[in-house]
Design a protein around this motif. Sequence first.
Motif, mmCIF file in Angstrom:
data_model
loop_
_atom_site.group_PDB
_atom_site.id
_atom_site.type_symbol
_atom_site.label_atom_id
_atom_site.label_comp_id
_atom_site.label_asym_id
_atom_site.label_seq_id
_atom_site.Cartn_x
_atom_site.Cartn_y
_atom_site.Cartn_z
ATOM 1 N N PHE A 67 3.487 1.762 0.709
ATOM 2 C CA PHE A 67 3.726 0.556 0.049
ATOM 3 C C PHE A 67 5.009 0.288 0.163
ATOM 4 C CE2 PHE A 67 0.947 3.626 -2.330
ATOM 5 C CZ PHE A 67 -0.061 2.850 -2.715
ATOM 6 N N VAL A 68 5.192 -1.247 0.347
ATOM 7 C CA VAL A 68 6.319 -1.821 1.003
ATOM 8 C C VAL A 68 6.822 -2.935 0.085
ATOM 9 C CG1 VAL A 68 6.180 -1.134 3.129
ATOM 10 C CG2 VAL A 68 5.070 -3.477 2.658
ATOM 11 N N GLY A 69 7.940 -3.624 -0.169
ATOM 12 C CA GLY A 69 8.389 -4.659 -0.590
ATOM 13 C C GLY A 69 8.355 -4.538 -2.079
ATOM 14 N N GLU A 70 8.888 -5.559 -2.867
ATOM 15 C CA GLU A 70 9.034 -5.764 -4.126
ATOM 16 C C GLU A 70 7.797 -5.499 -4.886
ATOM 17 O OE1 GLU A 70 10.829 -8.613 -7.474
ATOM 18 O OE2 GLU A 70 11.204 -9.001 -5.421
ATOM 19 N N ASN A 71 6.793 -6.005 -4.594
ATOM 20 C CA ASN A 71 5.372 -5.756 -5.034
ATOM 21 C C ASN A 71 4.528 -4.547 -4.634
ATOM 22 O OD1 ASN A 71 5.609 -8.430 -6.227
ATOM 23 N ND2 ASN A 71 5.068 -9.473 -4.318
ATOM 24 N N LYS A 72 5.192 -3.764 -3.873
ATOM 25 C CA LYS A 72 4.698 -2.389 -3.248
ATOM 26 C C LYS A 72 3.298 -2.770 -2.709
ATOM 27 C CE LYS A 72 7.982 -0.434 -5.872
ATOM 28 N NZ LYS A 72 8.513 -1.475 -6.802
#
Length: 263
Positions: A67-72
């Motif tokens: 999972f990546v970034g602010e929004n997962k």
Amino acid sequence: MTDTTAASPLQGNVLFYAQPEPLSLEVHGALGVDAVDKPYAFVAQTNLVPVMVTEFAPAALSYPVIFVGENKQPVAVMALRGGENLFVSEDGEFRPEAYIPAYVRRYPFVFANDDAQQRMILCVDRAAPFIKEGGSTPLFVDGQPSPYTQQAMEFCNNFEQERLRTEAFLKLLTDMDLLDTREAVFTPRNPDGTAAAPQKIAEYYAVSEDKLKALPAKKLAELRDNGALGQIYAHLVSLLGWDRLIALAFQKAAAAQPAAGNA
């Protein structure tokens, strides 16, 4: 090697699409698609590809699912750094054993929001190299979407449903506070065979096994009954794939050395 998440291209929802246009008979009536033996060249410079929650299990056989970034955003990791892909050749051929995510398979079509009409509009990437005037498989026949286009629309409809299901899954993980940051670390060997200093190759979000074990029995039963627990385990098993990625990266580097030496 660079931080995987720092190189993420996943800003917005049009990864791969250079010139998306609302599909219409007036503009695209003469267009068609020519069959291509190796059609995935557009993925060859991308190391992170979005996956839907129902894809975790098949994707886990090929890639780490993180999972990546602010929004997962859940993604399949296909290389250790941006700008390359260890599973797709430059001419557009996936490794035969590799799972091809739906995000890739739907290309060159994609749904876009029409906020004014509160509906979804089917778009096509006009820049896709296999879409041409007079292509062998037309987009329209007798003024109506062709069977090929209808199939693409159905696929995008199904994809949209899976996207909503994935959002619900992520909300569940967030509400239960199951995600933690994690690092992928590689320990190289010195010339004498001893272990060198570990190197961080990625930082990302993953489900915390400790938090999962600490959940009350009722919450675990909820995850089991709604199918989320199986997807979580698929994600956790996929993280064993970092070693495969490292091995592939070294294979690619070793294969490039003779060519560099002869240059």
